[in-house]
Motif scaffolding. Sequence first.
Motif, mmCIF file in Angstrom:
data_model
loop_
_atom_site.group_PDB
_atom_site.id
_atom_site.type_symbol
_atom_site.label_atom_id
_atom_site.label_comp_id
_atom_site.label_asym_id
_atom_site.label_seq_id
_atom_site.Cartn_x
_atom_site.Cartn_y
_atom_site.Cartn_z
ATOM 1 N N ALA A 29 71.611 -23.817 44.993
ATOM 2 C CA ALA A 29 71.978 -24.629 43.828
ATOM 3 C C ALA A 29 70.706 -24.936 43.040
ATOM 4 O O ALA A 29 69.785 -25.568 43.560
ATOM 5 N N VAL A 30 70.659 -24.456 41.810
ATOM 6 C CA VAL A 30 69.463 -24.636 40.983
ATOM 7 C C VAL A 30 69.569 -25.991 40.280
ATOM 8 O O VAL A 30 70.484 -26.225 39.490
ATOM 9 N N THR A 31 68.622 -26.860 40.597
ATOM 10 C CA THR A 31 68.758 -28.266 40.226
ATOM 11 C C THR A 31 67.712 -28.736 39.220
ATOM 12 O O THR A 31 67.496 -29.937 39.072
ATOM 13 N N LYS A 32 67.089 -27.793 38.509
ATOM 14 C CA LYS A 32 66.126 -28.243 37.485
ATOM 15 C C LYS A 32 66.868 -29.088 36.451
ATOM 16 O O LYS A 32 67.965 -28.724 36.017
ATOM 17 N N LYS A 33 66.260 -30.207 36.102
ATOM 18 C CA LYS A 33 66.820 -31.154 35.130
ATOM 19 C C LYS A 33 68.129 -31.804 35.587
ATOM 20 O O LYS A 33 68.812 -32.450 34.793
ATOM 21 N N GLU A 52 64.288 -25.141 42.653
ATOM 22 C CA GLU A 52 63.624 -25.789 41.519
ATOM 23 C C GLU A 52 62.606 -24.832 40.928
ATOM 24 O O GLU A 52 62.028 -24.004 41.644
ATOM 25 N N SER A 53 62.347 -24.999 39.630
ATOM 26 C CA SER A 53 61.408 -24.077 38.991
ATOM 27 C C SER A 53 60.102 -24.756 38.567
ATOM 28 O O SER A 53 59.251 -24.104 37.970
ATOM 29 N N ARG A 54 59.962 -26.051 38.867
ATOM 30 C CA ARG A 54 58.683 -26.721 38.601
ATOM 31 C C ARG A 54 58.292 -27.543 39.819
ATOM 32 O O ARG A 54 59.092 -28.312 40.358
ATOM 33 N N PHE A 75 61.489 -22.494 45.840
ATOM 34 C CA PHE A 75 60.809 -22.495 44.546
ATOM 35 C C PHE A 75 61.143 -21.190 43.843
ATOM 36 O O PHE A 75 60.983 -20.107 44.407
ATOM 37 N N ILE A 76 61.619 -21.283 42.592
ATOM 38 C CA ILE A 76 62.119 -20.083 41.908
ATOM 39 C C ILE A 76 61.434 -19.817 40.568
ATOM 40 O O ILE A 76 61.758 -18.853 39.894
ATOM 41 N N GLY A 77 60.491 -20.681 40.171
ATOM 42 C CA GLY A 77 59.866 -20.528 38.854
ATOM 43 C C GLY A 77 58.510 -19.839 38.947
ATOM 44 O O GLY A 77 58.014 -19.541 40.032
ATOM 45 N N LEU A 157 63.240 -9.022 47.697
ATOM 46 C CA LEU A 157 62.937 -8.943 46.265
ATOM 47 C C LEU A 157 63.737 -9.986 45.498
ATOM 48 O O LEU A 157 64.818 -10.392 45.913
ATOM 49 N N MET A 158 63.184 -10.399 44.378
ATOM 50 C CA MET A 158 63.882 -11.285 43.461
ATOM 51 C C MET A 158 63.866 -10.645 42.082
ATOM 52 O O MET A 158 62.884 -10.002 41.713
ATOM 53 N N THR A 159 64.951 -10.778 41.358
ATOM 54 C CA THR A 159 64.932 -10.289 39.984
ATOM 55 C C THR A 159 65.730 -11.199 39.056
ATOM 56 O O THR A 159 66.649 -11.897 39.495
ATOM 57 N N ILE A 160 65.319 -11.218 37.806
ATOM 58 C CA ILE A 160 66.047 -11.900 36.731
ATOM 59 C C ILE A 160 66.269 -10.838 35.656
ATOM 60 O O ILE A 160 65.306 -10.221 35.202
ATOM 61 N N LEU A 161 67.500 -10.627 35.262
ATOM 62 C CA LEU A 161 67.761 -9.576 34.277
ATOM 63 C C LEU A 161 67.475 -10.076 32.858
ATOM 64 O O LEU A 161 67.637 -11.260 32.568
ATOM 65 N N MET A 201 72.663 -15.278 38.653
ATOM 66 C CA MET A 201 72.649 -16.655 38.167
ATOM 67 C C MET A 201 74.060 -16.976 37.665
ATOM 68 O O MET A 201 74.991 -16.215 37.933
ATOM 69 N N SER A 202 74.227 -18.080 36.930
ATOM 70 C CA SER A 202 75.586 -18.471 36.536
ATOM 71 C C SER A 202 76.346 -17.345 35.845
ATOM 72 O O SER A 202 77.523 -17.135 36.101
ATOM 73 N N GLY A 203 75.661 -16.612 34.960
ATOM 74 C CA GLY A 203 76.345 -15.622 34.147
ATOM 75 C C GLY A 203 76.607 -14.291 34.830
ATOM 76 O O GLY A 203 77.450 -13.509 34.366
ATOM 77 N N VAL A 216 72.079 -16.129 45.806
ATOM 78 C CA VAL A 216 72.378 -16.279 44.389
ATOM 79 C C VAL A 216 71.878 -17.649 43.943
ATOM 80 O O VAL A 216 71.984 -18.634 44.676
ATOM 81 N N ARG A 217 71.306 -17.700 42.756
ATOM 82 C CA ARG A 217 70.678 -18.921 42.244
ATOM 83 C C ARG A 217 71.504 -19.438 41.076
ATOM 84 O O ARG A 217 71.404 -18.931 39.980
ATOM 85 N N VAL A 218 72.320 -20.453 41.329
ATOM 86 C CA VAL A 218 73.278 -20.886 40.317
ATOM 87 C C VAL A 218 73.030 -22.344 39.933
ATOM 88 O O VAL A 218 72.976 -23.223 40.801
ATOM 89 N N GLY A 219 72.873 -22.573 38.631
ATOM 90 C CA GLY A 219 72.651 -23.930 38.119
ATOM 91 C C GLY A 219 73.807 -24.403 37.248
ATOM 92 O O GLY A 219 74.649 -25.193 37.670
ATOM 93 N N ARG A 220 73.859 -23.919 36.018
ATOM 94 C CA ARG A 220 74.812 -24.428 35.008
ATOM 95 C C ARG A 220 76.253 -24.409 35.479
ATOM 96 O O ARG A 220 77.024 -25.311 35.156
ATOM 97 N N LEU A 221 76.607 -23.399 36.201
ATOM 98 C CA LEU A 221 78.001 -23.267 36.608
ATOM 99 C C LEU A 221 78.407 -24.361 37.599
ATOM 100 O O LEU A 221 79.589 -24.665 37.746
ATOM 101 N N GLU A 225 75.905 -27.686 31.517
ATOM 102 C CA GLU A 225 74.760 -27.282 30.693
ATOM 103 C C GLU A 225 73.614 -28.278 30.853
ATOM 104 O O GLU A 225 73.840 -29.466 30.955
ATOM 105 N N ARG A 226 72.394 -27.733 30.836
ATOM 106 C CA ARG A 226 71.224 -28.604 30.945
ATOM 107 C C ARG A 226 70.874 -29.166 29.583
ATOM 108 O O ARG A 226 71.030 -28.523 28.592
HETATM 109 C C1 LIG Z 1 67.388 -21.804 35.844
HETATM 110 C C2 LIG Z 1 67.302 -20.657 36.754
HETATM 111 C C3 LIG Z 1 68.435 -20.170 37.434
HETATM 112 C C4 LIG Z 1 69.811 -20.745 37.233
HETATM 113 O O1 LIG Z 1 70.292 -20.404 35.988
HETATM 114 P P1 LIG Z 1 71.765 -20.872 35.527
HETATM 115 O O2 LIG Z 1 72.010 -20.066 34.331
HETATM 116 O O3 LIG Z 1 71.661 -22.335 35.273
HETATM 117 O O4 LIG Z 1 72.667 -20.569 36.660
HETATM 118 C C5 LIG Z 1 68.251 -19.114 38.303
HETATM 119 N N1 LIG Z 1 67.047 -18.555 38.513
HETATM 120 C C6 LIG Z 1 65.943 -18.985 37.887
HETATM 121 C C7 LIG Z 1 64.652 -18.313 38.160
HETATM 122 C C8 LIG Z 1 66.031 -20.049 36.982
HETATM 123 O O5 LIG Z 1 64.926 -20.472 36.364
#
Ligand SMILES: *Cc1c(COP(=O)(O)O)cnc(C)c1O
Length: 226
Positions: A29-33, A52-54, A75-77, A157-161, A201-203, A216-221, A225-226
Motif C-alpha cells: 500500500a503506497v502511503t505517500k501523502k 513510501e517514496s520519501r 522504500f520505492i522512491g 527487478l522493479m519497473t515503472i512504465l 500501480m493503480s492504473g 504491486v505498489r498501489v496508492g490512489r486506488l 487521489e492525492r
Molecule cells: C506513487 C507511487 C506508486 C503508487 O501509484 P498510484 O498511482 O497511487 O497507485 C507506485 N510506485 C511508485 C514508485 C510511486 O511513486
Amino acid sequence: MTDSGRAVTIANRIAAISQQLPPQTRLVAVTKKVSIASMRQAYQAGIRNFGESRIQELEEKQAELEDLRDVTWHFIGHLQRNKAKQAVELCEWIHSVDSLALAHRLNRLAADRPQRPKICLQVKILDDPSKYGWSATGLKAELSEFLQCKNLDIQGLMTILPLGLSEAQQLAAFEQTRILSEQLTQQTDKVLNLKELSMGMSGDYQLAIQAGATLVRVGRLIFGER
Ligand SMILES: *Cc1c(COP(=O)(O)O)cnc(C)c1O
C-alpha cells in the motif's frame, strides 16, 4: 466523508484488490501523502506492507505507527545518496536501487546492519528520460558488479512504465521485465536469483499481475487521489 465511512471505503478497496492477487503476489500500500488515520485503517483491513517514496515522510510515519509491530516498510522512491544510511536503517525493502554507485553505498552501509536489506534493481524497460534506472542492456553489462555486493539481498527487478501506453504495450513491457529477470538470473548461473518483480500501480496492476508481478505498489486506488 466520516472517519468510519472512509475506513469502510479503504477496507472495501483493499478487499477488491486482494481478491485479484495470486498467492505469490503481495500488495504494497503506497502511503505517500496519506494520513496516519488512513494508514491505521488500511492496517485494520489487513495491510502489512507500506510503501513510501520519501525518507523523511517514512521516518515520521514509522515513529507514529511504532505500535504496529508486524509492518514491513518499503522504500520505492528515488534515493538520494545523503539519505541512503537512513534508508538502510528504516526499511526492510528498497525497490528503487537505480545506479551502481547507490548499490555500492548501500552495500557499505549494510555491513553494520543485522539484516541485509532486500533490494530491487530499477529498470527502464522502455526508454524514458524522465525516470531513473538501468536500460536492459545497461543492467546486463553491469550485472557482475552486484555479485560483489554481499551485504545486499538482491531480490529482483522493479519497473515503472512511461505514461501513454496502450494496454497491449503495458502488458508487453511487464512481460519483457519478467523475461529480463530470467535472463539476468541465468547470466549469473543463479548466483543472483531475481525472483521478485515489483511492478504495477493503480492504473496497471492487473496487467502487471498477468505478467508475473510479485509486488504491486498501489496508492490512489486504495486511498483516493492525492
Ligand atoms: C506513487 C507511487 C506508486 C503508487 O501509484 P498510484 O498511482 O497511487 O497507485 C507506485 N510506485 C511508485 C514508485 C510511486 O511513486
